[in-house]
Design a protein around this motif. Structure first.
Motif, mmCIF file in Angstrom:
data_model
loop_
_atom_site.group_PDB
_atom_site.id
_atom_site.type_symbol
_atom_site.label_atom_id
_atom_site.label_comp_id
_atom_site.label_asym_id
_atom_site.label_seq_id
_atom_site.Cartn_x
_atom_site.Cartn_y
_atom_site.Cartn_z
ATOM 1 N N CYS A 232 32.479 39.245 32.569
ATOM 2 C CA CYS A 232 33.044 38.368 31.535
ATOM 3 C C CYS A 232 31.941 37.616 30.800
ATOM 4 O O CYS A 232 30.851 37.401 31.321
ATOM 5 C CB CYS A 232 34.113 37.428 32.113
ATOM 6 N N HIS B 173 31.812 36.741 35.520
ATOM 7 C CA HIS B 173 32.613 37.229 36.645
ATOM 8 C C HIS B 173 32.628 38.745 36.648
ATOM 9 O O HIS B 173 32.607 39.370 35.588
ATOM 10 C CB HIS B 173 34.067 36.770 36.500
ATOM 11 N N CYS C 270 39.530 37.144 30.838
ATOM 12 C CA CYS C 270 39.068 37.365 32.206
ATOM 13 C C CYS C 270 40.042 36.703 33.188
ATOM 14 O O CYS C 270 40.280 35.502 33.109
ATOM 15 C CB CYS C 270 37.667 36.785 32.361
ATOM 16 N N ALA D 214 39.578 36.162 36.256
ATOM 17 C CA ALA D 214 38.906 35.262 37.198
ATOM 18 C C ALA D 214 38.733 33.883 36.557
ATOM 19 O O ALA D 214 38.849 32.859 37.216
ATOM 20 C CB ALA D 214 37.560 35.841 37.615
ATOM 21 N N CYS D 215 38.466 33.842 35.234
ATOM 22 C CA CYS D 215 38.392 32.561 34.515
ATOM 23 C C CYS D 215 39.785 31.940 34.384
ATOM 24 O O CYS D 215 39.943 30.730 34.488
ATOM 25 C CB CYS D 215 37.821 32.757 33.116
HETATM 26 ZN ZN LIG Z 1 35.422 35.067 33.936
#
Ligand SMILES: [Zn+2]
Ligand SMILES: [Zn+2]
Length: 382
Positions: free
Chosen positions: A344, A349, A367, A369-370
């Motif tokens: 990302c 990530h 993303c 994960a974000c």
């Molecule tokens: Zn991310």
């Protein structure tokens, strides 16, 4: 302190010791021989659980290594245990680590470079789950999952290689302080839950697939049979109705009415039979945790520099000499069971391709994960 005292008394009694309470913070223990060796106590020992202890009393507290020693007593019969696996002989590091990385790193939107490699220890968590699928039949299966807590990687295949080795270790030992320090801390339960869920779901689906396939086949067969039977009945009735259409008179009208009711009854019964099938084939899947094993293993740690646009980040990846295998990179959103990772822009990530997929509502790429819970543009939960 009495909770600790009760726990210790219970544990020692289970292991064959005779325990007597000498007050709220003291125990007198008569310890059998094998346990004496494990704990380093004389046969008759006084244990103290308070701040002030009389001379000759073994002071037990939550600090210090007593809990680790008691954990070792529990280990072979508990649901959680830990052990250290050592190399039978020193293993040379891999001669061409770049080539190994080439096999496991596929970064379509970033570049990588190996920065260094060094021998260290890591802590791997092996989790066993029981999967039960209940439908017209019952199916049970055990699933093993593994994480390298030092690097974040999912290491199911590597642990599958190590399992026979684990079974053969009879003089297994607790990891010592230096090993623990080198391996680093474990994960919080929140971090573990977040990483575990996608991997467990994916694994459960894979394991269930053959069962689902045969179930689907049985369901289709039953449905076809139910359909054929009712279709024949309905066709016959409709043909009779067609014939009655050409007739006239009161008798014919009554027959038509009766035949029409019959068609309706057949259709009703058909729908009810489909409902029955739906109920019979409804699938209930439960997954329960059975056991956890933490193993400390020696590794060669590869430090890999990841570059995406102006950002860079170093990620660790381990080569496991006991299995002679390198792990796949960690995946911070999604199961990541293959090797493709997207990086990302903001925090670099690593996710699997689905972890960067467009929002299903507004189409924005983002993303996971974000933004694990919802799309940053339209706030649609995924
Ligand atoms: Zn991310
Ligand atoms: Zn959106």
């Amino acid at each position: 302190m009495s909770e600790l005292r009760d726990f210790v008394a219970d544990l020692l009694e289970r292991r064959g010791a005779a325990v007597e309470a000498l007050g709220p913070d003291r125990l007198e223990v008569l310890t059998p021989a094998p346990l004496r060796q494990q704990l380093g106590w004389p046969e008759l020992t006084h244990l103290g659980f308070g701040a002030q202890q009389a001379a000759g009393t073994v002071a037990i507290a939550l600090e210090g290594d007593w809990l680790d020693r008691f954990g070792a007593l529990l280990a072979d019969e508990g649901r959680w245990s830990e052990r250290e696996l050592r190399l039978p002989a020193p293993a040379p590091p891999p001669s061409d680590p770049e080539r190994l990385l080439d096999r496991v790193l596929d970064l379509p939107n970033a570049t990588w470079r190996l920065q260094g490699m060094s021998a260290t220890w890591t802590r791997c968590l092996m989790l066993m789950f029981r999967l039960t699928a209940l439908s017209d039949e019952k199916r049970e299966q055990l699933i093993w999952l593994g994480f390298n807590l030092g690097t974040g990687a999912v290491i199911n295949e590597i642990l599958a290689q190590l399992r026979p080795a684990l079974a053969q270790v009879d003089d297994w030992h607790m990891p010592d302080t230096a090993t623990r320090r080198a391996a680093g801390p474990g994960w919080s339960s929140a971090a573990l839950t977040a990483r575990l869920r996608p991997v467990l779901e994916r694994e459960a689906r894979d394991v269930m697939e053959p069962f689902l396939r045969t179930m689907r086949r049985r369901l289709e067969r039953d449905r076809d049979r139910v359909h054929a039977y009712h279709n024949d009945l309905r066709e016959a009735s409709l043909n009779r109705l067609l014939a009655l259409d050409r007739a006239s008179g009161d008798r014919a009208a009554a027959d038509r009415r009766r035949e029409t009711l019959r068609v309706e009854a057949i259709e009703r019964e058909y729908r009810a039979k489909l409902d029955d099938l739906r109920r019979n084939y409804a699938l209930r899947v439960t997954v329960e945790w059975v056991q956890a094993l933490e193993i400390y293993v020696p590794v060669q740690r590869l430090e890999v520099l990841i570059r995406r646009r102006k950002g860079e980040r170093i990620i660790p990846l381990d080569w496991h000499p006991l299995a002679r295998m390198i792990e796949r990179p960690l995946c911070e959103a999604g199961a990541g069971l293959d090797r493709v990772r997207l990086v990302c822009d903001d925090r670099l990530h690593l996710t699997d391709p689905a972890g960067h997929a467009p929002c299903t509502s507004c189409g924005k790429l983002f993303c996971r994960a974000c933004f694990p819970n919802s799309c940053p543009r339209c706030h649609q939960t995924r």
